[in-house]
Design a protein around this motif. Structure first.
Motif, PDB file in Angstrom:
ATOM      1  N   ASP A  64       0.842  -1.188   0.000  1.00 33.83           N
ATOM      2  CA  ASP A  64       0.000   0.000   0.000  1.00 33.83           C
ATOM      3  C   ASP A  64       0.882   1.244   0.000  1.00 33.83           C
ATOM      4  OD1 ASP A  64      -2.156  -1.705   0.167  1.00 33.83           O
ATOM      5  OD2 ASP A  64      -2.741  -1.109   2.184  1.00 33.83           O
ATOM      6  N   VAL A  65       0.486   2.258  -0.798  1.00 31.68           N
ATOM      7  CA  VAL A  65       1.251   3.503  -0.900  1.00 31.68           C
ATOM      8  C   VAL A  65       0.315   4.671  -0.608  1.00 31.68           C
ATOM      9  CG1 VAL A  65       2.798   4.878  -2.342  1.00 31.68           C
ATOM     10  CG2 VAL A  65       2.572   2.427  -2.778  1.00 31.68           C
ATOM     11  N   ALA A  66       0.682   5.489   0.373  1.00 29.18           N
ATOM     12  CA  ALA A  66      -0.146   6.626   0.775  1.00 29.18           C
ATOM     13  C   ALA A  66       0.285   7.901   0.058  1.00 29.18           C
ATOM     14  CB  ALA A  66      -0.052   6.830   2.281  1.00 29.18           C
ATOM     15  N   PHE A  67      -0.698   8.691  -0.361  1.00 34.47           N
ATOM     16  CA  PHE A  67      -0.469   9.976  -1.020  1.00 34.47           C
ATOM     17  C   PHE A  67      -1.324  11.034  -0.348  1.00 34.47           C
ATOM     18  CE2 PHE A  67       0.522   6.752  -4.149  1.00 34.47           C
ATOM     19  CZ  PHE A  67       1.740   7.188  -4.643  1.00 34.47           C
ATOM     20  N   LYS A  68      -0.893  12.291  -0.448  1.00 34.70           N
ATOM     21  CA  LYS A  68      -1.604  13.394   0.195  1.00 34.70           C
ATOM     22  C   LYS A  68      -2.859  13.817  -0.545  1.00 34.70           C
ATOM     23  CE  LYS A  68       2.452  15.294   2.460  1.00 34.70           C
ATOM     24  NZ  LYS A  68       3.325  16.461   2.606  1.00 34.70           N
ATOM     25  N   SER A  69      -3.007  13.372  -1.801  1.00 35.55           N
ATOM     26  CA  SER A  69      -4.195  13.748  -2.573  1.00 35.55           C
ATOM     27  C   SER A  69      -4.527  12.675  -3.597  1.00 35.55           C
ATOM     28  CB  SER A  69      -3.973  15.080  -3.296  1.00 35.55           C
ATOM     29  OG  SER A  69      -3.103  14.905  -4.392  1.00 35.55           O
ATOM     30  N   ALA A  70      -5.758  12.731  -4.078  1.00 40.38           N
ATOM     31  CA  ALA A  70      -6.203  11.802  -5.114  1.00 40.38           C
ATOM     32  C   ALA A  70      -5.436  12.036  -6.414  1.00 40.38           C
ATOM     33  CB  ALA A  70      -7.699  11.949  -5.343  1.00 40.38           C
ATOM     34  N   SER A  71      -5.090  13.291  -6.704  1.00 39.00           N
ATOM     35  CA  SER A  71      -4.360  13.592  -7.942  1.00 39.00           C
ATOM     36  C   SER A  71      -2.927  13.076  -7.900  1.00 39.00           C
ATOM     37  CB  SER A  71      -4.381  15.097  -8.212  1.00 39.00           C
ATOM     38  OG  SER A  71      -5.694  15.492  -8.565  1.00 39.00           O
ATOM     39  N   THR A  72      -2.265  13.198  -6.761  1.00 43.82           N
ATOM     40  CA  THR A  72      -0.907  12.678  -6.646  1.00 43.82           C
ATOM     41  C   THR A  72      -0.915  11.160  -6.816  1.00 43.82           C
ATOM     42  OG1 THR A  72      -0.381  14.481  -5.140  1.00 43.82           O
ATOM     43  CG2 THR A  72       1.170  12.660  -5.213  1.00 43.82           C
ATOM     44  N   ALA A  73      -1.911  10.511  -6.229  1.00 43.32           N
ATOM     45  CA  ALA A  73      -2.054   9.065  -6.393  1.00 43.32           C
ATOM     46  C   ALA A  73      -2.323   8.711  -7.853  1.00 43.32           C
ATOM     47  CB  ALA A  73      -3.179   8.545  -5.500  1.00 43.32           C
ATOM     48  N   ALA A  74      -3.161   9.502  -8.513  1.00 44.84           N
ATOM     49  CA  ALA A  74      -3.458   9.259  -9.928  1.00 44.84           C
ATOM     50  C   ALA A  74      -2.221   9.464 -10.795  1.00 44.84           C
ATOM     51  CB  ALA A  74      -4.595  10.174 -10.392  1.00 44.84           C
ATOM     52  N   ASN A  75      -1.400  10.464 -10.484  1.00 44.36           N
ATOM     53  CA  ASN A  75      -0.143  10.675 -11.211  1.00 44.36           C
ATOM     54  C   ASN A  75       0.745   9.439 -11.101  1.00 44.36           C
ATOM     55  OD1 ASN A  75      -0.987  13.300 -11.700  1.00 44.36           O
ATOM     56  ND2 ASN A  75       0.391  14.229 -10.221  1.00 44.36           N
ATOM     57  N   PHE A  76       0.843   8.882  -9.909  1.00 36.89           N
ATOM     58  CA  PHE A  76       1.633   7.676  -9.664  1.00 36.89           C
ATOM     59  C   PHE A  76       1.122   6.510 -10.519  1.00 36.89           C
ATOM     60  CE2 PHE A  76       1.799   3.700  -7.102  1.00 36.89           C
ATOM     61  CZ  PHE A  76       3.169   3.512  -7.060  1.00 36.89           C
ATOM     62  N   VAL A  77      -0.176   6.345 -10.577  1.00 33.87           N
ATOM     63  CA  VAL A  77      -0.777   5.231 -11.319  1.00 33.87           C
ATOM     64  C   VAL A  77      -0.656   5.425 -12.830  1.00 33.87           C
ATOM     65  CG1 VAL A  77      -2.958   4.038 -11.829  1.00 33.87           C
ATOM     66  CG2 VAL A  77      -2.360   4.611  -9.454  1.00 33.87           C
ATOM     67  N   THR A  78      -0.934   6.627 -13.322  1.00 32.33           N
ATOM     68  CA  THR A  78      -0.977   6.856 -14.772  1.00 32.33           C
ATOM     69  C   THR A  78       0.362   7.239 -15.378  1.00 32.33           C
ATOM     70  OG1 THR A  78      -1.544   9.199 -14.546  1.00 32.33           O
ATOM     71  CG2 THR A  78      -3.383   7.618 -14.631  1.00 32.33           C
ATOM     72  N   GLY A  79       1.283   7.759 -14.562  1.00 35.22           N
ATOM     73  CA  GLY A  79       2.579   8.194 -15.086  1.00 35.22           C
ATOM     74  C   GLY A  79       2.501   9.505 -15.843  1.00 35.22           C
ATOM     75  N   ARG A  80       1.468  10.263 -15.600  1.00 43.35           N
ATOM     76  CA  ARG A  80       1.281  11.559 -16.259  1.00 43.35           C
ATOM     77  C   ARG A  80       0.466  12.464 -15.343  1.00 43.35           C
ATOM     78  NH1 ARG A  80      -1.290  11.736 -21.413  1.00 43.35           N
ATOM     79  NH2 ARG A  80       0.073  10.095 -22.053  1.00 43.35           N
ATOM     80  N   SER A  81       0.404  13.733 -15.688  1.00 42.68           N
ATOM     81  CA  SER A  81      -0.389  14.678 -14.907  1.00 42.68           C
ATOM     82  C   SER A  81      -1.860  14.308 -15.039  1.00 42.68           C
ATOM     83  CB  SER A  81      -0.142  16.100 -15.414  1.00 42.68           C
ATOM     84  OG  SER A  81      -0.860  17.012 -14.639  1.00 42.68           O
ATOM     85  N   THR A  82      -2.504  14.050 -13.904  1.00 46.70           N
ATOM     86  CA  THR A  82      -3.865  13.530 -13.921  1.00 46.70           C
ATOM     87  C   THR A  82      -4.699  14.176 -12.827  1.00 46.70           C
ATOM     88  OG1 THR A  82      -2.949  11.394 -14.622  1.00 46.70           O
ATOM     89  CG2 THR A  82      -5.207  11.384 -13.832  1.00 46.70           C
ATOM     90  N   ASN A  83      -5.913  14.565 -13.156  1.00 52.99           N
ATOM     91  CA  ASN A  83      -6.835  15.104 -12.166  1.00 52.99           C
ATOM     92  C   ASN A  83      -7.521  13.938 -11.455  1.00 52.99           C
ATOM     93  OD1 ASN A  83      -8.975  16.185 -10.727  1.00 52.99           O
ATOM     94  ND2 ASN A  83      -9.443  17.727 -12.280  1.00 52.99           N
ATOM     95  N   GLY A  84      -7.105  13.685 -10.228  1.00 54.83           N
ATOM     96  CA  GLY A  84      -7.649  12.563  -9.476  1.00 54.83           C
ATOM     97  C   GLY A  84      -9.123  12.675  -9.167  1.00 54.83           C
TER      98      GLY A  84
END
Length: 102
Positions: A64-84
């Motif tokens: 499990d990996v914790a992020f401060k926001s849904a967008s930061t988590a989405a960036n991690f998953v997609t590998g690009r700038s993403t609006n979580g």
């Protein structure tokens, strides 16, 4: 709340969002997209690469990996700038932004 992020690029992630802290945890076993966009427009590319090196075995998240926001988590998953707020969805396909406004 449990949310999902799937992309045509092969990402298939499960996350747990806390509406009080606005933090998101990407769950172990999630699959991240194969590439990270390293062009000048994606300022977080180096941190996404660093996190993937630490928390992924290939494309699979190994803990499990914790992020401060849904967008930061989405960036991690997609590998690009993403609006979580619009890419994370519940099991019915409702976007996070709509869930938060209910």
């Amino acid at each position: 709340m449990e949310l999902y992020l799937k992309t045509k690029a092969g990402a298939n992630a499960v996350g747990e969002y806390d509406p009080i802290t606005k933090a998101m945890v990407v769950r172990k076993g999630s699959i991240v997209a194969s590439g990270v966009h390293t062009d000048g427009k994606f300022r977080s590319a180096s941190s996404v690469i660093k996190y993937r090196e630490q928390y992924c075995n290939g494309l699979k998240v190994k803990q499990d990996v914790a992020f401060k926001s849904a967008s930061t988590a989405a960036n991690f998953v997609t590998g690009r700038s993403t609006n979580g707020l619009i890419t994370w969805k519940n099991s019915d396909g409702v976007i996070l932004k709509s869930l938060l406004s209910e």
